[in-house]
Design a protein around this motif. Structure first.
Motif, PDB file in Angstrom:
ATOM      1  N   ARG A  48       0.007   8.826   2.324  1.00 24.46           N
ATOM      2  CA  ARG A  48      -0.712   9.390   1.190  1.00 24.46           C
ATOM      3  C   ARG A  48      -1.509  10.615   1.635  1.00 24.46           C
ATOM      4  O   ARG A  48      -1.663  10.852   2.832  1.00 24.46           O
ATOM      5  N   ARG A  49      -2.027  11.362   0.694  1.00 25.39           N
ATOM      6  CA  ARG A  49      -2.842  12.536   1.015  1.00 25.39           C
ATOM      7  C   ARG A  49      -4.077  12.176   1.830  1.00 25.39           C
ATOM      8  O   ARG A  49      -4.537  12.963   2.650  1.00 25.39           O
ATOM      9  N   ASP A  50      -4.608  10.954   1.601  1.00 26.26           N
ATOM     10  CA  ASP A  50      -5.824  10.548   2.326  1.00 26.26           C
ATOM     11  C   ASP A  50      -5.517  10.028   3.732  1.00 26.26           C
ATOM     12  O   ASP A  50      -6.398   9.563   4.432  1.00 26.26           O
ATOM     13  N   GLY A  51      -4.228  10.081   4.139  1.00 23.09           N
ATOM     14  CA  GLY A  51      -3.835   9.671   5.481  1.00 23.09           C
ATOM     15  C   GLY A  51      -3.368   8.230   5.596  1.00 23.09           C
ATOM     16  O   GLY A  51      -2.777   7.859   6.604  1.00 23.09           O
ATOM     17  N   ARG A  52      -3.625   7.419   4.592  1.00 18.68           N
ATOM     18  CA  ARG A  52      -3.197   6.016   4.632  1.00 18.68           C
ATOM     19  C   ARG A  52      -1.673   5.927   4.582  1.00 18.68           C
ATOM     20  O   ARG A  52      -1.027   6.593   3.780  1.00 18.68           O
ATOM     21  N   GLN A  53      -1.109   5.098   5.473  1.00 24.20           N
ATOM     22  CA  GLN A  53       0.336   4.896   5.468  1.00 24.20           C
ATOM     23  C   GLN A  53       0.677   3.672   4.627  1.00 24.20           C
ATOM     24  O   GLN A  53      -0.034   2.668   4.654  1.00 24.20           O
ATOM     25  N   VAL A  54       1.767   3.797   3.884  1.00 26.83           N
ATOM     26  CA  VAL A  54       2.220   2.731   2.997  1.00 26.83           C
ATOM     27  C   VAL A  54       3.665   2.402   3.329  1.00 26.83           C
ATOM     28  O   VAL A  54       4.479   3.300   3.519  1.00 26.83           O
ATOM     29  N   GLU A  55       3.938   1.110   3.429  1.00 28.28           N
ATOM     30  CA  GLU A  55       5.312   0.644   3.560  1.00 28.28           C
ATOM     31  C   GLU A  55       5.713   0.060   2.217  1.00 28.28           C
ATOM     32  O   GLU A  55       5.001  -0.774   1.665  1.00 28.28           O
ATOM     33  N   ALA A  56       6.847   0.515   1.707  1.00 30.43           N
ATOM     34  CA  ALA A  56       7.291   0.074   0.391  1.00 30.43           C
ATOM     35  C   ALA A  56       8.776  -0.247   0.415  1.00 30.43           C
ATOM     36  O   ALA A  56       9.523   0.249   1.258  1.00 30.43           O
ATOM     37  N   LEU A  57       9.171  -1.101  -0.524  1.00 30.16           N
ATOM     38  CA  LEU A  57      10.584  -1.322  -0.798  1.00 30.16           C
ATOM     39  C   LEU A  57      10.903  -0.494  -2.034  1.00 30.16           C
ATOM     40  O   LEU A  57      10.244  -0.623  -3.071  1.00 30.16           O
ATOM     41  N   VAL A  58      11.908   0.356  -1.888  1.00 26.42           N
ATOM     42  CA  VAL A  58      12.265   1.287  -2.953  1.00 26.42           C
ATOM     43  C   VAL A  58      13.561   0.834  -3.609  1.00 26.42           C
ATOM     44  O   VAL A  58      14.533   0.493  -2.927  1.00 26.42           O
ATOM     45  N   SER A  59      13.553   0.841  -4.933  1.00 26.12           N
ATOM     46  CA  SER A  59      14.759   0.580  -5.711  1.00 26.12           C
ATOM     47  C   SER A  59      14.852   1.671  -6.761  1.00 26.12           C
ATOM     48  O   SER A  59      13.828   2.231  -7.177  1.00 26.12           O
ATOM     49  N   GLY A  60      16.063   1.978  -7.194  1.00 30.26           N
ATOM     50  CA  GLY A  60      16.174   3.009  -8.216  1.00 30.26           C
ATOM     51  C   GLY A  60      17.592   3.267  -8.643  1.00 30.26           C
ATOM     52  O   GLY A  60      18.549   2.776  -8.038  1.00 30.26           O
ATOM     53  N   ALA A  61      17.684   4.039  -9.695  1.00 32.59           N
ATOM     54  CA  ALA A  61      18.984   4.415 -10.243  1.00 32.59           C
ATOM     55  C   ALA A  61      18.823   5.704 -11.038  1.00 32.59           C
ATOM     56  O   ALA A  61      17.725   6.035 -11.482  1.00 32.59           O
ATOM     57  N   ILE A  62      19.927   6.387 -11.210  1.00 31.27           N
ATOM     58  CA  ILE A  62      19.969   7.578 -12.055  1.00 31.27           C
ATOM     59  C   ILE A  62      20.149   7.132 -13.503  1.00 31.27           C
ATOM     60  O   ILE A  62      20.995   6.286 -13.802  1.00 31.27           O
ATOM     61  N   VAL A  63      19.331   7.701 -14.379  1.00 29.28           N
ATOM     62  CA  VAL A  63      19.429   7.438 -15.812  1.00 29.28           C
ATOM     63  C   VAL A  63      19.348   8.784 -16.511  1.00 29.28           C
ATOM     64  O   VAL A  63      18.576   9.655 -16.104  1.00 29.28           O
ATOM     65  N   GLU A  64      20.133   8.955 -17.563  1.00 28.00           N
ATOM     66  CA  GLU A  64      20.128  10.226 -18.275  1.00 28.00           C
ATOM     67  C   GLU A  64      19.096  10.188 -19.393  1.00 28.00           C
ATOM     68  O   GLU A  64      19.075   9.273 -20.207  1.00 28.00           O
ATOM     69  N   PHE A  65      18.202  11.189 -19.398  1.00 27.02           N
ATOM     70  CA  PHE A  65      17.227  11.384 -20.464  1.00 27.02           C
ATOM     71  C   PHE A  65      17.415  12.785 -21.007  1.00 27.02           C
ATOM     72  O   PHE A  65      17.420  13.747 -20.234  1.00 27.02           O
ATOM     73  N   ASP A  66      17.562  12.894 -22.304  1.00 28.73           N
ATOM     74  CA  ASP A  66      17.710  14.206 -22.946  1.00 28.73           C
ATOM     75  C   ASP A  66      18.799  15.051 -22.297  1.00 28.73           C
ATOM     76  O   ASP A  66      18.640  16.253 -22.094  1.00 28.73           O
TER      77      ASP A  66
END
Length: 170
Positions: free
Chosen positions: A139-157
C-alpha cells in the motif's frame, strides 16, 4: 390540448380484466365536424418485463458489491483504471473512494511480484477466469498485503472490464 401525444407508456386494461403495458400515441382529428382522437398503441409488456428484471438484477448486484466483506473492484483493462470499488477493497488498499476511482491500479498499490501479476492479467485478458491466485502488494503507507485474487472479464457498455475480488490473507 397539444393536438398529439407520442410514445407515452401506459398500463391498459383489456376487456377480460388483464393488464398490459402499452406505448400509446394519439392525434386530434376532425371527423365530419366533430373533434375526435385517433389512437394507436403497441403492447410493450415483454420489453417492460425484461427492463424490470434487469433493474432488479442490477439492484441485487449493487447490494452484493457494496456490502461484500471481500474486496471487489472493477477495472478497465485498456487504461488500467479503477471504475468501481467497494468499501472492503478500499480498506484493504488504505485509500478513500475519491483517491481510488479513476486512478490507475499502479497508482494505488505496488505489486511486489510483477511477473506473477502479468501472468494473472494475461490469463484474464485471454478470457480465462482466475480463481484464488496469491498476490502480494504494498500500500502507499508501506504496509504489505497478501491477498487471494480472483477475477474475470465482463463486458460493460461494449467494453471489457475486469471484475476482481481480493481476499486479504495477510
Amino acid at each position: 390540448t397539444e393536438g398529439s401525444v407520442s410514445n407515452v407508456v401506459a398500463r391498459l386494461v383489456r376487456a377480460d380484466g388483464s393488464e398490459l403495458d402499452a406505448l400509446i400515441s394519439a392525434v386530434r382529428i376532425d371527423l365530419e365536424g366533430e373533434a375526435c382522437a385517433l389512437w394507436c398503441w403497441r403492447d410493450v409488456s415483454a420489453e417492460r418485463a425484461v427492463e424490470r428484471r434487469a433493474h432488479k438484477s442490477e439492484r441485487k448486484f449493487a447490494a452484493m458489491f457494496e456490502t461484500s466483506p471481500v474486496g471487489l473492484a472493477v477495472t478497465r483493462p485498456r487504461d488500467r483504471r479503477i471504475v468501481e470499488i467497494n468499501d472492503a477493497a478500499l480498506q484493504m488498499i488504505g485509500l478513500g473512494r475519491d483517491e481510488a476511482i479513476g486512478a490507475m491500479t499502479t497508482e494505488v498499490v505496488q505489486i511486489l511480484d510483477q511477473e506473477q501479476f502479468q501472468r494473472i492479467r494475461s490469463r484474464g485478458m485471454a478470457g480465462e477466469r482466475v480463481a484464488g491466485e496469491p498476490l502480494r502488494f504494498q500500500r502507499r503507507d508501506g504496509r504489505q498485503v497478501e491477498a487471494l485474487v480472483s477475477g474475470a472479464i465482463v463486458e460493460f457498455d461494449g467494453e471489457p472490464h475486469f471484475v476482481v475480488s481480493l481476499l486479504d490473507v495477510t
